[in-house]
Design an enzyme around this catalytic site. Structure first.
Site, mmCIF file in Angstrom:
data_model
loop_
_atom_site.group_PDB
_atom_site.id
_atom_site.type_symbol
_atom_site.label_atom_id
_atom_site.label_comp_id
_atom_site.label_asym_id
_atom_site.label_seq_id
_atom_site.Cartn_x
_atom_site.Cartn_y
_atom_site.Cartn_z
ATOM 1 N N LYS A 1 0.841 -1.199 0.000
ATOM 2 C CA LYS A 1 0.000 0.000 0.000
ATOM 3 C C LYS A 1 0.883 1.259 0.000
ATOM 4 C CE LYS A 1 -3.829 -2.186 2.582
ATOM 5 N NZ LYS A 1 -4.778 -1.986 3.707
ATOM 6 N N TYR B 1 -12.003 -2.585 -3.449
ATOM 7 C CA TYR B 1 -12.605 -2.533 -2.125
ATOM 8 C C TYR B 1 -14.136 -2.573 -2.152
ATOM 9 C CZ TYR B 1 -8.020 -1.692 -0.044
ATOM 10 O OH TYR B 1 -6.730 -1.833 0.389
ATOM 11 N N ASN C 1 -1.788 -0.066 7.043
ATOM 12 C CA ASN C 1 -1.176 -1.309 7.522
ATOM 13 C C ASN C 1 -0.300 -2.007 6.480
ATOM 14 O OD1 ASN C 1 -3.269 -2.154 5.931
ATOM 15 N ND2 ASN C 1 -4.371 -3.256 7.546
ATOM 16 N N HIS D 1 -1.855 -5.240 1.454
ATOM 17 C CA HIS D 1 -3.145 -5.887 1.198
ATOM 18 C C HIS D 1 -2.843 -7.322 0.788
ATOM 19 C CE1 HIS D 1 -7.085 -6.721 -0.589
ATOM 20 N NE2 HIS D 1 -6.390 -7.333 -1.538
ATOM 21 N N GLU E 1 -9.403 -10.199 -7.671
ATOM 22 C CA GLU E 1 -8.487 -9.063 -7.523
ATOM 23 C C GLU E 1 -7.371 -9.044 -8.571
ATOM 24 O OE1 GLU E 1 -7.288 -9.305 -3.387
ATOM 25 O OE2 GLU E 1 -9.326 -8.883 -2.691
HETATM 26 P P1 IDP Z 1 -7.408 -7.178 5.479
HETATM 27 O O1 IDP Z 1 -6.636 -6.078 4.765
HETATM 28 O O2 IDP Z 1 -6.613 -7.737 6.636
HETATM 29 O O3 IDP Z 1 -7.929 -8.238 4.559
HETATM 30 P P2 IDP Z 1 -10.134 -6.171 5.596
HETATM 31 O O4 IDP Z 1 -11.120 -6.486 6.652
HETATM 32 O O5 IDP Z 1 -10.324 -6.782 4.261
HETATM 33 O O6 IDP Z 1 -8.671 -6.475 6.175
HETATM 34 O O7 IDP Z 1 -10.135 -4.590 5.439
HETATM 35 C C1 IDP Z 1 -9.484 -3.960 4.356
HETATM 36 C C2 IDP Z 1 -8.653 -2.823 4.888
HETATM 37 O O8 IDP Z 1 -9.537 -1.856 5.440
HETATM 38 C C3 IDP Z 1 -7.705 -3.179 6.027
HETATM 39 O O9 IDP Z 1 -6.449 -3.636 5.573
HETATM 40 C C4 IDP Z 1 -7.599 -1.890 6.783
HETATM 41 O O10 IDP Z 1 -6.605 -1.033 6.219
HETATM 42 C C5 IDP Z 1 -8.947 -1.255 6.580
HETATM 43 N N1 IDP Z 1 -9.826 -1.497 7.730
HETATM 44 C C6 IDP Z 1 -10.420 -2.661 8.094
HETATM 45 N N2 IDP Z 1 -11.165 -2.519 9.206
HETATM 46 C C7 IDP Z 1 -11.028 -1.224 9.558
HETATM 47 C C8 IDP Z 1 -11.561 -0.456 10.654
HETATM 48 O O11 IDP Z 1 -12.291 -0.948 11.530
HETATM 49 N N3 IDP Z 1 -11.194 0.871 10.689
HETATM 50 C C9 IDP Z 1 -10.379 1.447 9.760
HETATM 51 N N4 IDP Z 1 -9.869 0.760 8.729
HETATM 52 C C10 IDP Z 1 -10.183 -0.559 8.629
HETATM 53 MG MG MG Z 2 -9.326 -8.117 3.069
#
Ligand code: IDP
Ligand code: MG
Length: 144
Positions: free
Chosen positions: A9, A49, A112, A115, A126
């Site tokens: 990212k 997304y 974070n 992805h 994807e």
């Molecule tokens: P993942 O990246 O571990 O698969 P997902 O649930 O698919 O997690 O969520 C996609 C991205 O959305 C996450 O990597 C994170 O950056 C963001 N995200 C997920 N949950 C939250 C939240 O509760 N608050 C803010 N950002 C979130």
């Molecule tokens: Mg995800």
């Protein structure tokens, strides 16, 4: 053998972690068979997304992924989907174990570093957002 999708990212690119991320995937036994440095269009960001549309963090997520260059990649290997998720660590860096990418380099859930597709279905959806069949087949022909 499985094929999966991952992407460094904008925060990972800004922190010079492209090599670190790839190194960790390779060390886990995965092979990079598709790779590029690119900037997403809003259309592609929303496509990637789409499963999060309507969630409170959706708008921030799309804006963040558009904020700088990203490094999408296709990885292959045994249990590639689970391995990528293991190497990445938990979604929330506060929950991510030391030794995982997110545990070692991320501070907050919205930024974070990486992805990673969470299932075969996600990977299949994807990969074509970023790579044409040719991009990946070419890599395979080169015996990667
Ligand atoms: P993942 O990246 O571990 O698969 P997902 O649930 O698919 O997690 O969520 C996609 C991205 O959305 C996450 O990597 C994170 O950056 C963001 N995200 C997920 N949950 C939250 C939240 O509760 N608050 C803010 N950002 C979130
Ligand atoms: Mg995800």
């Amino acid at each position: 053998m499985e094929t999966t999708f991952s992407m460094v990212k904008p925060d990972g690119v800004a922190k010079n972690l492209i090599g670190e991320v790839i190194k960790r995937y390779e060390a886990a036994g995965l092979k990079v068979i598709g790779l590029k440095l690119t900037k997403l269009t809003r259309e592609k960001a929303e496509e990637l997304y789409s499963i999060h549309k309507g969630k409170p963090f959706y708008d921030d997520l799309v804006e963040f992924i558009l904020s700088g260059p990203v490094v999408p990649m296709v990885l292959t290997g045994e249990y590639a989907i689970a391995k990528v998720r293991d190497v990445m660590g938990a979604t929330d860096p506060k929950q991510a174990a030391p030794g995982t990418i997110r545990g070692d380099f991320a501070e907050e859930i919205g930024q974070n570093i990486v992805h990673g597709a969470d299932s075969l279905e996600s990977a299949k959806r994807e990969i074509p957002i970023f790579f044409s069949g040719d991009d990946i087949i070419r890599a395979r022909l080169n015996k990667c």
